[in-house]
Design an enzyme around this catalytic site. Structure first.
Site, short mmCIF file in Angstrom:
data_model
loop_
_atom_site.label_atom_id
_atom_site.label_comp_id
_atom_site.label_asym_id
_atom_site.label_seq_id
_atom_site.Cartn_x
_atom_site.Cartn_y
_atom_site.Cartn_z
N LYS A 14 61.42 34.31 44.70
CA LYS A 14 62.02 33.36 43.96
C LYS A 14 63.41 32.89 44.56
CE LYS A 14 65.55 36.10 41.70
NZ LYS A 14 67.03 35.85 42.23
N LEU A 102 66.00 37.14 46.53
CA LEU A 102 64.57 36.32 46.50
C LEU A 102 63.91 37.06 45.51
CD1 LEU A 102 64.20 35.43 50.13
CD2 LEU A 102 65.00 34.12 48.15
N ASP A 139 64.86 41.09 36.62
CA ASP A 139 64.02 39.78 37.06
C ASP A 139 62.47 39.95 36.87
OD1 ASP A 139 66.33 38.76 37.71
OD2 ASP A 139 66.02 38.99 40.01
O1 C5P Z 1 68.07 44.98 36.76
P1 C5P Z 1 68.36 45.30 38.17
O2 C5P Z 1 68.11 46.46 38.52
O3 C5P Z 1 67.72 44.35 39.07
O4 C5P Z 1 69.65 44.81 38.27
C1 C5P Z 1 70.51 45.29 39.33
C2 C5P Z 1 72.17 45.29 39.24
O5 C5P Z 1 72.57 43.87 38.82
C3 C5P Z 1 72.31 45.94 37.71
O6 C5P Z 1 72.48 47.26 38.18
C4 C5P Z 1 73.67 45.30 37.44
O7 C5P Z 1 74.67 45.85 37.98
C5 C5P Z 1 73.60 43.87 37.91
N1 C5P Z 1 73.21 43.02 36.92
C6 C5P Z 1 73.87 42.54 35.95
N2 C5P Z 1 73.57 41.58 34.98
C7 C5P Z 1 72.34 41.23 34.97
C8 C5P Z 1 71.26 41.46 36.07
C9 C5P Z 1 71.73 42.52 36.89
O8 C5P Z 1 75.08 43.07 35.97
N3 C5P Z 1 71.82 40.37 34.10
#
Ligand code: C5P
Length: 300
Positions: A14, A102, A139
């Protein structure tokens, strides 16, 4: 599923056509308003029935232990499969680079949910599948829906948008990645907004009218990522100077992309910028309407 067949999941990358950060949440995540778009660049996950669960990956930098989102997706879904949860040998073929903004890992997680749901014949209503996705990463729900979509909350509340159509893209992949957690952490205390402040949210709402309306489609993470990695801002400037209608950091980077009038123009610009940016991979791609999905295929 006969032994002559394997199941294959196709997992697209993406880009974020825009990304606004509305505030910091009590759970440490950030409240977002973003427009996601799946693009024509794919990881593949192939599943073969086997006596034991095993994951292999053609990219040695990707962990293949229980921390891999493909295995985590399988474990999460297993709770819904009961006795039908047979083991499998899983081959993950990566084309989407890590730490590139991505969504490769998230798309693999969505593809694995679809793949194991098919293998174990788990019939979950879409909202329940989205909930499982949400537990794997912010995501992941988007990749279960695909196409052009708006993400709010942590980026995990998805609302389909009218298709952006086949946007011609140039992707610039620098020889380094950017960690999403590090990029968000760099926002530091700049953001103290209350995510429940509805008036701020309404003011900030992304109102995108389609590919002719890129005017206010910014990425708020650029203001922390570009100063730390100036090469990314330089590449963005190169895309604009080459005639991009829209050029942005994707997610937290490190990919910088541009939208061009058509494929021949994108191809010409990719060749030109590739020659001028040593160490970068410069690719063409296009927007697609697909999500992570399962295809049946003959065993090879
Ligand atoms: O959800 P995911 O593990 O992909 O997110 C990775 C990191 O990105 C999270 O641990 C957080 O630090 C940050 N993040 C955030 N706010 C979001 C998405 C991600 O702070 N909406």
């Amino acid at each position: 599923m006969s032994s002559a067949e394997t199941l294959l999941a196709a997992c697209p990358a993406k880009i974020n056509l825009a990304l606004r950060i509305l505030g910091r949440r009590p759970d440490g995540y950030h409240e977002l308003d973003t427009v996601f778009q799946t693009i024509d660049l794919w990881d593949h996950i192939r599943l073969h029935p086997a006596p034991e669960m095993q994951l292999t990956c053609d990219d040695p930098s990707v962990p293949t232990d229980g921390s891999n989102l493909v295995l985590r997706a399988a474990s999460l879904l297993r709770e819904h499969a009961g006795n039908a949860a047979r083991a499998a040998r899983i081959e993950l073929r990566k084309a989407i680079p890590a730490q590139a903004g991505l969504g490769g890992g998230s798309s693999d997680a969505a593809g694995a949910l679809r793949l194991f749901a098919e293998y174990w014949q788990v019939r979950l209503a879409e909202p329940d599948l989205l909930d499982l996705g949400r537990q794997l990463g912010a995501d992941v729900p988007f990749f279960l829906i695909g196409g052009t979509a708006r993400g709010t909350g942590r980026g995990d509340r998805i609302e389909r948008l009218p298709s952006a159509g086949p946007l011609a893209l140039v992707l610039g992949l620098p020889p380094f990645g950017v960690s999403t957690a590090v990029a968000f952490a760099a926002l530091g205390t700049e953001l103290t907004l209350d995510s429940n402040d509805v008036s701020f949210r309404r003011f900030s709402e992304l109102k995108w009218k389609g590919p002719n309306d890129f005017g206010r489609m910014n990425n708020d993470l650029e203001r922390v990522v570009f100063p730390r990695w100036p090469a990314l801002a330089e590449f963005r400037d190169g895309l604009i100077a080459s005639g991009a209608r829209h050029a942005l950091l994707s997610g937290s980077g490190s990919t910088v992309y541009g939208v061009f009038a058509d494929e021949p123009e994108a191809t010409r610009v990719a060749r030109d910028l590739g020659a001028r940016h040593a160490g970068w991979r410069v690719l063409t791609s296009r927007a697609i309407d697909a999500a992570a999905h399962v295809v049946r295929s003959a065993d090879r």
